[in-house]
Design an enzyme around this catalytic site. Sequence first.
Site, PDB file in Angstrom:
ATOM      1  N   HIS A  37      -3.994  -0.587  -4.516  1.00 64.10           N
ATOM      2  CA  HIS A  37      -5.623  -0.595  -4.303  1.00 64.10           C
ATOM      3  C   HIS A  37      -6.522  -0.510  -5.636  1.00 64.10           C
ATOM      4  O   HIS A  37      -7.457   0.182  -5.657  1.00 64.10           O
ATOM      5  CB  HIS A  37      -6.086  -0.064  -3.204  1.00 64.10           C
ATOM      6  CG  HIS A  37      -5.634  -0.050  -1.769  1.00 64.10           C
ATOM      7  ND1 HIS A  37      -5.779  -1.085  -1.116  1.00 64.10           N
ATOM      8  CD2 HIS A  37      -4.633   0.844  -1.327  1.00 64.10           C
ATOM      9  CE1 HIS A  37      -4.850  -0.941   0.123  1.00 64.10           C
ATOM     10  NE2 HIS A  37      -4.372  -0.017   0.099  1.00 64.10           N
ATOM     11  N   GLU A  58     -13.821   9.736 -12.024  1.00 63.54           N
ATOM     12  CA  GLU A  58     -14.043  10.842 -13.111  1.00 63.54           C
ATOM     13  C   GLU A  58     -13.111  10.300 -14.453  1.00 63.54           C
ATOM     14  O   GLU A  58     -12.474   9.396 -14.477  1.00 63.54           O
ATOM     15  CB  GLU A  58     -13.528  11.839 -12.582  1.00 63.54           C
ATOM     16  CG  GLU A  58     -14.015  12.524 -11.481  1.00 63.54           C
ATOM     17  CD  GLU A  58     -13.393  13.823 -10.805  1.00 63.54           C
ATOM     18  OE1 GLU A  58     -12.891  14.620 -11.698  1.00 63.54           O
ATOM     19  OE2 GLU A  58     -13.601  13.816  -9.427  1.00 63.54           O
ATOM     20  N   SER A  60       0.992  -1.203  -0.015  1.00 64.37           N
ATOM     21  CA  SER A  60      -0.308   0.131   0.000  1.00 64.37           C
ATOM     22  C   SER A  60       0.792   1.277  -0.029  1.00 64.37           C
ATOM     23  O   SER A  60       1.596   1.503  -0.952  1.00 64.37           O
ATOM     24  CB  SER A  60      -1.048  -0.097   1.103  1.00 64.37           C
ATOM     25  OG  SER A  60      -1.993   0.827   0.981  1.00 64.37           O
TER      26      SER A  60
END
Length: 277
Positions: A174, A150, A132
């Site tokens: 992720h 978006e 991460s």
Amino acid sequence: MAIPTQYPIMVIGGAEDKVGELIILTNFFNSAGGTQATIGIVPCASQEPSLVGERYQIIFTQLGAQCIRVLDIRSPNECDEERWLELLEGCTGVFLSGGDQVRLYDLLQDSTFITTIKQRVQMGTLVLAGTSAGAAVMGEKMISGGSSGESPNRGLVDLMDGLGIIPELLVDQHFHNRNRMARLMSAIAAHPDKLGMGIDEDTCAAFKGDGTFEVLGKGCITIIDPGELSHTNYRSSGDTSPLSLHDLRVHILNSGDHYDYKQRSVCRPRLGVAANV
């Protein structure tokens, strides 16, 4: 019994399996020396470093590590303290936990601690893994934040310097789990000299030290290669205007796939291994 593959650097997309088969963590453990490993856990990206350090300490103890050291560094000045450098010297593997990549960068940047890690990885005397936030800092440039959902645009991603462990890469983590394709494309539009790498949760790019990596885990790794980018309006667009990106190359890789990030090419299956087409 076959000798386990040694992976000098392992870049993990976060949320790696900690209770089941532990495929990724077991590969890190084996690469660091197996039952002879001395593993250093660096939990300082987390807001709860003691809890994170303890959790990984339990996991690596159960796997059979000889010695585990929690390098609980709390300030940038500590990175040059002899107590941490002495502990680091005895480690065969270092694991950077998740949390906040900006915090991790601010703590480790330009320190003797991270310089020593880089040198030892290059010498082949240390295995480094980051999950991460620990994955996000791997490149020379890193994604420090942003949004999703978006079209690609300049305002979708926040960028800053990374730790430069694998300078060629620009990593997002992720990845499909948090719908970050447009975010990574926006980052690559800003830095078209870098190779975009989006890593899903419980998925790892396991670097072999020869310019290639292998995919481990349950998800995918998305490669965005702007090497043949013929046009982008990045410099002239507004903060929220959609971006144009022409002639990007995209690869979707999953477990067992290999990729040469130096040559920017997929490693084809060995002779005798059937391709599913």
